[in-house]
Design a protein around this motif. Structure first.
Motif, PDB file in Angstrom:
ATOM      1  N   LYS A  48      76.753 -52.175  66.835  1.00 56.81           N
ATOM      2  CA  LYS A  48      75.833 -53.283  67.144  1.00 56.81           C
ATOM      3  C   LYS A  48      75.476 -53.361  68.702  1.00 56.81           C
ATOM      4  O   LYS A  48      74.545 -53.352  68.966  1.00 56.81           O
ATOM      5  N   GLU A  49      76.567 -53.123  69.326  1.00 55.38           N
ATOM      6  CA  GLU A  49      76.388 -53.305  70.894  1.00 55.38           C
ATOM      7  C   GLU A  49      75.422 -51.981  71.224  1.00 55.38           C
ATOM      8  O   GLU A  49      74.778 -52.258  72.218  1.00 55.38           O
ATOM      9  N   ILE A  50      75.833 -50.653  70.766  1.00 53.40           N
ATOM     10  CA  ILE A  50      74.888 -49.594  71.125  1.00 53.40           C
ATOM     11  C   ILE A  50      73.516 -49.891  70.590  1.00 53.40           C
ATOM     12  O   ILE A  50      72.500 -49.557  71.420  1.00 53.40           O
ATOM     13  N   TYR A  51      73.439 -50.360  69.562  1.00 53.45           N
ATOM     14  CA  TYR A  51      71.884 -50.596  68.873  1.00 53.45           C
ATOM     15  C   TYR A  51      71.355 -51.640  70.111  1.00 53.45           C
ATOM     16  O   TYR A  51      70.170 -51.385  70.378  1.00 53.45           O
ATOM     17  N   ASN A  52      72.012 -52.629  70.514  1.00 53.51           N
ATOM     18  CA  ASN A  52      71.350 -53.565  71.011  1.00 53.51           C
ATOM     19  C   ASN A  52      70.930 -53.275  72.674  1.00 53.51           C
ATOM     20  O   ASN A  52      69.975 -53.406  72.924  1.00 53.51           O
ATOM     21  N   ILE A  53      72.025 -52.230  73.029  1.00 57.08           N
ATOM     22  CA  ILE A  53      71.516 -51.686  74.580  1.00 57.08           C
ATOM     23  C   ILE A  53      70.296 -50.809  74.272  1.00 57.08           C
ATOM     24  O   ILE A  53      69.334 -50.724  75.060  1.00 57.08           O
ATOM     25  N   ARG A  54      70.169 -49.920  73.084  1.00 59.16           N
ATOM     26  CA  ARG A  54      69.064 -48.965  73.247  1.00 59.16           C
ATOM     27  C   ARG A  54      67.811 -50.144  73.042  1.00 59.16           C
ATOM     28  O   ARG A  54      66.949 -49.687  73.246  1.00 59.16           O
ATOM     29  N   ARG A  55      67.814 -51.049  72.176  1.00 60.94           N
ATOM     30  CA  ARG A  55      66.870 -52.009  71.927  1.00 60.94           C
ATOM     31  C   ARG A  55      66.413 -52.610  73.146  1.00 60.94           C
ATOM     32  O   ARG A  55      65.240 -52.609  73.502  1.00 60.94           O
ATOM     33  N   GLU A  56      67.255 -53.262  73.986  1.00 62.85           N
ATOM     34  CA  GLU A  56      66.980 -53.793  75.294  1.00 62.85           C
ATOM     35  C   GLU A  56      66.240 -52.904  76.421  1.00 62.85           C
ATOM     36  O   GLU A  56      65.375 -53.146  77.038  1.00 62.85           O
ATOM     37  N   LEU A  57      66.864 -51.608  76.161  1.00 64.27           N
ATOM     38  CA  LEU A  57      66.485 -50.566  77.404  1.00 64.27           C
ATOM     39  C   LEU A  57      64.936 -50.206  76.992  1.00 64.27           C
ATOM     40  O   LEU A  57      64.122 -49.926  77.615  1.00 64.27           O
ATOM     41  N   LEU A  58      64.758 -50.283  75.514  1.00 63.56           N
ATOM     42  CA  LEU A  58      63.181 -49.976  75.159  1.00 63.56           C
ATOM     43  C   LEU A  58      62.264 -51.201  75.480  1.00 63.56           C
ATOM     44  O   LEU A  58      61.287 -50.713  75.903  1.00 63.56           O
ATOM     45  N   ALA A  59      62.890 -52.241  75.718  1.00 66.15           N
ATOM     46  CA  ALA A  59      62.013 -53.301  75.916  1.00 66.15           C
ATOM     47  C   ALA A  59      61.711 -53.439  77.475  1.00 66.15           C
ATOM     48  O   ALA A  59      60.690 -53.327  78.055  1.00 66.15           O
ATOM     49  N   LEU A  60      62.979 -52.921  78.177  1.00 69.62           N
ATOM     50  CA  LEU A  60      62.752 -52.856  79.820  1.00 69.62           C
ATOM     51  C   LEU A  60      61.836 -51.650  80.071  1.00 69.62           C
ATOM     52  O   LEU A  60      60.678 -51.869  80.959  1.00 69.62           O
ATOM     53  N   ARG A  61      61.831 -50.638  79.059  1.00 72.33           N
ATOM     54  CA  ARG A  61      61.013 -49.420  79.537  1.00 72.33           C
ATOM     55  C   ARG A  61      59.494 -49.800  79.345  1.00 72.33           C
ATOM     56  O   ARG A  61      58.898 -49.406  79.908  1.00 72.33           O
ATOM     57  N   ARG A  62      59.158 -50.639  78.271  1.00 68.32           N
ATOM     58  CA  ARG A  62      57.902 -51.121  77.849  1.00 68.32           C
ATOM     59  C   ARG A  62      57.450 -51.533  79.133  1.00 68.32           C
ATOM     60  O   ARG A  62      56.015 -51.667  79.413  1.00 68.32           O
TER      61      ARG A  62
END
Lengths: 375, 375, 375, 375, 375
Positions: free
Chosen positions: D223-237
């Motif tokens: 879950k933590e890995i998924y969250n990090i990927r998700r939030e980095l995606l948001a940051l990147r946008r």
């Protein structure tokens, strides 16, 4: 046929594929390092025009001095990079820039095109399939194209250009009627065409893998896929820079290349593109095969585990029932029934049949009763 | 409907998809190699202007000489690449560059566009679905567009252009009113449109797989996914260069193509883009299906292993208890209790129920009691 | 809220998403094929200038003749593509190029921008969420922008533009003060904005999956992830070409578009970019979810197999000991010890505790005693 | 230290990260929608030149009228987007294009740069780490740069620019000596620098994961890995469009930006590049961690299954032997041997030792006897 | 040989690899932050022309004033970034832009090239392998190239340039005959060449992994692959910007660089490309190795599970049969047969052989009887 799934001796020197030369940090630019195992240097000179052509073998660098002045096309073929003195004399005669000499001698370099001081340096690799095993060998060939002359530097005294020498000698084709630029093209074309038989080997190895991967999804198959990916990567490193190189050669106006010859260089460019195309296709196939291998292993495990489950699920409950009637309690009414034993067997049979029906309904037997697919 | 999940005979010659022609290293540029199985060469000539149109069959190369001078639009359709002499005569009549003749005869080449000596060479592939099995066949068609004439070189005497010949004969549409460039467009358009039915077959095969993949996640499904990925890769190799080719054709000002016809070539460009779009979509779907297959296998294993665990976890402890009371110690007080046997059975039942409750609570039964999803 | 994890009826016509029109190979360019199920064609004409505005319904093509000459801005809205005769008359009145008519009628085409003969053809898709189920519907809308007029061709008589018609009628905003280019923008803007609610649905479906994927990592979840990936792929095919289209519209100087209106088209461009951004984000999330699903299944299997191992490892050795003392050898001294039975039980207990300690130390119980994470 | 592997409360509003504003399809372009929860609008005006500087708080839009005429640099800081009337008045005073007002008010928009009517609109996001939990908050800040003035629109009345205001007040650095363009740079620089502490948190979370992933490869880690990927995606946008934005700002000649200030914008560009670099690195690390997690789970399973196999393989055959001698056949010679029992035990011991040797030889014990790696 | 699979102490400071400097948000641009652990600043000045060369050690900034005026080439080597006062004085003497000083002092920065105010700032990293363990250290080196002088700023007083200083002193090579631009090249060349030995270490580590991955597919191997991927990512971040940097240096006409020296910078460009090539190759190999590891684990599991299944499938049914005849029913006819026991043993043997035949036929023994492949 050359390609074999797993040749008996796996003694390929794998580390060769990713070899590269690099300067000692802090060394003088233009310094040349002679590899102690390099062959001694020999110079063969061919000079021709439409009317006459002659060849001089094992000449000295100063004998080439005339090439720069006469109106013959000169091809000085330097074989072996082991004699520093001779190489330096050649550089002096043809006024090579120190960096050019460095790139030519310190092998292997990345393929490149360098336009400097009225000379065009082209570095590329001569790729050949290994004759008795899988993989390929790579050797650097450097061309220096001048106004009226062409220098070729080869690591080894290979004989790839003998057909070409015959064509010059016998005045076959156009070679005697055109300049040093066309001669450079003929050499480049030969080198590019050398990639195809190597690629064909990989095509065959991949096809063999396609058959093996399901029948035998083991470590050996895995190793072979990894090796193919590794070697295709090495091949790609060798061919990829050529795309750019030929693109530059065909687009930039260069006074050393005549209009008539451009279409030939464009042909080289198309061949390079085609090689890259095939290479990428093989790389994608090899990568797909890795997926197939994983699926295949997973499928095999399913097969094994399903059998375990079927056997266990049938016999463990039955063993338990047998265990019950093996207990030594003093008062166990069933034991005294006359047909108790047979009723017990009947019960066991029913349970077994019920289980089998359950498994059959879920299709768990298809692993064992379907004919082995030959995919 | 053509697409079937697994046709009875899997006798597709798969190696055909990745075929390509390459020169023998060191061979003379411009040399042509006649494939011994190639069909003999026939020339059909159609000449027309807005007023009249006639067709000559099976003529000799020198009969085409007039095409270059008269003001009719000439279409010389050369079928079969098996007669070196005729092909060389054609090249002479139309003054084809040796490299053009080489590309036309030594098939298959990568699709390309070559502008040389007032002639435009366009090489592309004629793709057709296999009539009785899966996959497709590919054949090279080369067009040479000149000032007033069009040459087409075909490997086979296929009849894809009969509708076009009728339109010329019957003066349908604009074809008779425009030049050889419009004729070239009509041929290219037909060849591009040929890709669509092939793609449609792959769409159907992928849809079938979407249904099969969960019901039957086995080696056969795996093989079919791999085959689709493999064939789409081959298709992509054939169509990808066209994108660039048509882009060049529509952007560069070329004196052989009239302003009026540019919009038609742009139409071809858009069709190519669309084919690539669909192809990429199918490739991504096929790649997703591989993931689905892996998940599906993993799920199946979970199902099997869960059953094994449930059965083992219930019956192994019970068998152990039965084992205890099956021991032959002389002093085992429980054995002598009158209700010992029934208390023992009760204990076993309690343990079994406890276990079942535990499994039910963790949701391990949902594999077996949920209705089979028809996804 | 619209998005539901698994709606009761899964009767989505999935094949629609990847539909595309293609010509019969060899057909005449510019030929139009009327879909037998297409609606009959109706023409509504709105004409306006800053001062006045009126609307004519269900007119004939020839009634549009005046549009070309008067100085009103004319918007001819053609609904339904079922009447070949009317469509051909419209093409004649507005002098549409045959290829434009072909693209407009033979739906669905890939979105594109075509500048030809003083007319600008813009093809794009009208996307709308399905009202009662998941997914979306797609319909082609074609705009032909001329000097003073705008033609819109719609497959269906949808009512997306009623608000726009009201704004023209009531002279709201700037629409009456600007030309046909601004009207085109307003229509494009509406069509682009239509993508957002559809995207929002996918955002919600992905969020629902994030919750479901661990609680229920089964085939249904897998199917839902695959469906989302599939539909996002279809959406991307529809929106991707718009990026290029609007980029072209804003960069190229076009005499049909006034300086004042360029900033509005740039706004459309930014919206398209934003849609693509969101789409790519969703695609990456869906792809991450596939990884999570695989890990989740693997974790579940670990959980199941660990239990099996714990139970088996404890009870199989104990059952073996019980088995030993259940043997019927005549001379087995332990059997005759008075406390033999209890010593044996003690031994078994010790082994069981040792095993439990070993498993506890390796942390194998954490699956069962950790509170179920609600991630 | 802020980063914690799994904070007690997981109450992050995840949906915020992918929020975006979109128009109601068919709405009037330039229409502004006031969010009912938006804060009321306040205007603070700072005016300065090298000699003097003063600040007016909570002024009315019409008080800004003077900014356009005087030769002071004016910075109007508009905080809160809740009062439509005030916002419309500001637009009127500064003659903002309707589309600019729309982008400023309807938050959040994608970061963008728009050059229109002698004004430069720059939209970007102010990112700040959450103070008491993981993740970050994002807020839109819009800058409108005019000839002599700068407008900033902020969603919240955050106090990020207090240091900057002090610098203006105290005449620190160059700010009072340069124009509104340098002021805009200072604000952009502050906003860009805000990304670094957020990134640093992700760096720490990834490092923590690297330690946890093997010790505890469970759902929480997943879950933590998924969250990090998700939030980095948001940051990147949020950061990706800035790259293009600053590139445009530094390359295009714009009369609103003086030569002297270009080097500062280039500095912002380099910072943006650096943030993207770090972001991509973290994304790749997070993706590698997913692979590591899968491998780790697989390894754990291997460990568990190996134990099961060792225990089962030793004890199941032994139990079988015990079972044989537990049978009740009347004639079983071994049972009557005096040393039968001990011979049987010896046999069992030999089998067990043989099995253990076999497992030891294959290295199956290394899981249990190797020291737990602290990787 | 340096590379070892798993060195005894794994005490690498991993966090160093992804270090970067960033400004405190809201800080004054151009402010410099002295790291308290930075070394004190020393200045060494070398001045030379073709005729003479001398060196001054530990001079004061104002002593450099003369460099700007005299016609010697001056190389001021500033070592240690710990003395703010000295650094500010240097900036004043050489008129460095505040942003340049900031970039030079606030380390580490991303490599970059900045052309400002007749000075060229080049920032890059000096990479060196760790002497006693795996991994590498990175340190920033900044070059400021002026008309007649070169400034180098080093974090540490490393001695990478001693060979270069000797060449200047001894007038070896061309260095004394060319300007400050050639000196800058020599320094850059040394720094670029430093990457090669580091890369070579990774090549060796990957080769070691290729051997280990099958023999020992465990957590340690996994950790090593992850570490390699992580460190290659860090290397790539450091080398990637150089590609662009040197491309810019060789393409843009810059008055600070003489025509003669361009070919040398082009050489640096090619070296950078080559490093990136090798890096990408290693990254792909490391990523392939992860796949191989997964397959290898899967294969190992297959091996283990197959043994479990073979043993269980043979002995569980046999144990069941033994269990039947261990039941205590009063009437079990078989028990009383004289040869009952032997018949029963015979039955068991037959079943065992049948099972073995079945497993042999499916090839399940190949794991155990094939010689361990040394791949």
């Amino acid at each position: 046929m050359r390609a074999q799934p797993f040749p008996p001796e796996m003694e390929i020197q794998e580390e060769d594929y990713f070899d590269y030369y690099y300067d000692e940090p802090g060394s003088e630019p233009g310094s040349i390092i002679i590899d102690p195992e390099a062959l001694p240097t020999h110079i063969n000179l061919i000079e021709y025009n439409p009317i006459k052509a002659y060849k001089k073998s094992d000449i000295q660098p100063k004998d080439c001095q005339s090439c720069l002045n006469n109106d013959l096309v000169s091809w000085a073929d330097i074989q072996g990079l082991g004699s520093e003195k001779i190489l330096r004399e050649i550089a002096e005669v043809f006024r090579l820039h120190p960096l050019i000499l460095e790139d030519v001698v310190n092998v292997p370099q990345r393929p490149k095109l360098e336009d400097c001081q009225n000379q065009l340096l082209i570095i590329l690799h001569c790729i050949k399939p290994n004759s008795n095993e899988m993989g390929f060998t790579s050797e650097q060939i450097s061309l220096v194209l001048g106004k009226n002359y062409l220098l070729t530097f080869q690591e080894d005294a290979i004989d790839d250009f003998s057909k070409l020498r015959d064509r010059i000698k016998n005045n076959q084709g156009k070679v005697r009627n055109l300049g040093a630029d066309y001669l450079a093209y003929l050499i480049l074309d030969t080198l590019i065409d050398n990639y195809f038989p190597v690629l064909e080997d990989y095509g065959e190895r991949i096809e063999l893998l396609e058959d093996l991967i399901v029948a035998d999804p083991t470590q050996k198959t895995l190793k072979e896929i990894y090796n193919i990916r590794r070697e295709l990567l090495a091949l790609r490193r060798s061919i990829w820079p050529l795309r750019n190189l030929f693109n530059q050669l065909t687009r930039e106006e260069n006074e050393l290349i005549s209009k008539e010859v451009y279409i030939y260089f464009r042909d080289c460019y198309y061949h390079t593109i085609q090689i890259l195309d095939i290479l990428e296709t093989y790389r994608e196939l090899a990568s797909s095969l890795m997926d197939v291998l994983m699926s295949s292993m997973s499928n095999k495990m399913n097969e094994v585990v399903t059998l375990l489950t079927i056997i266990s699920s049938i016999f463990i409950p039955l063993t338990f029932i047998a265990g019950i009637y093996g207990m030594n309690f003093e008062f166990m009414p069933e034991l005294e029934w006359h047909w108790g034993y047979f009723l017990c067997l009947l019960l066991m049979l029913s349970i077994a049949l019920l289980m089998l029906f359950f498994f059959w309904q879920r299709g768990w037997f298809k692993f064992y009763f379907s004919k082995k697919t030959k995919w």
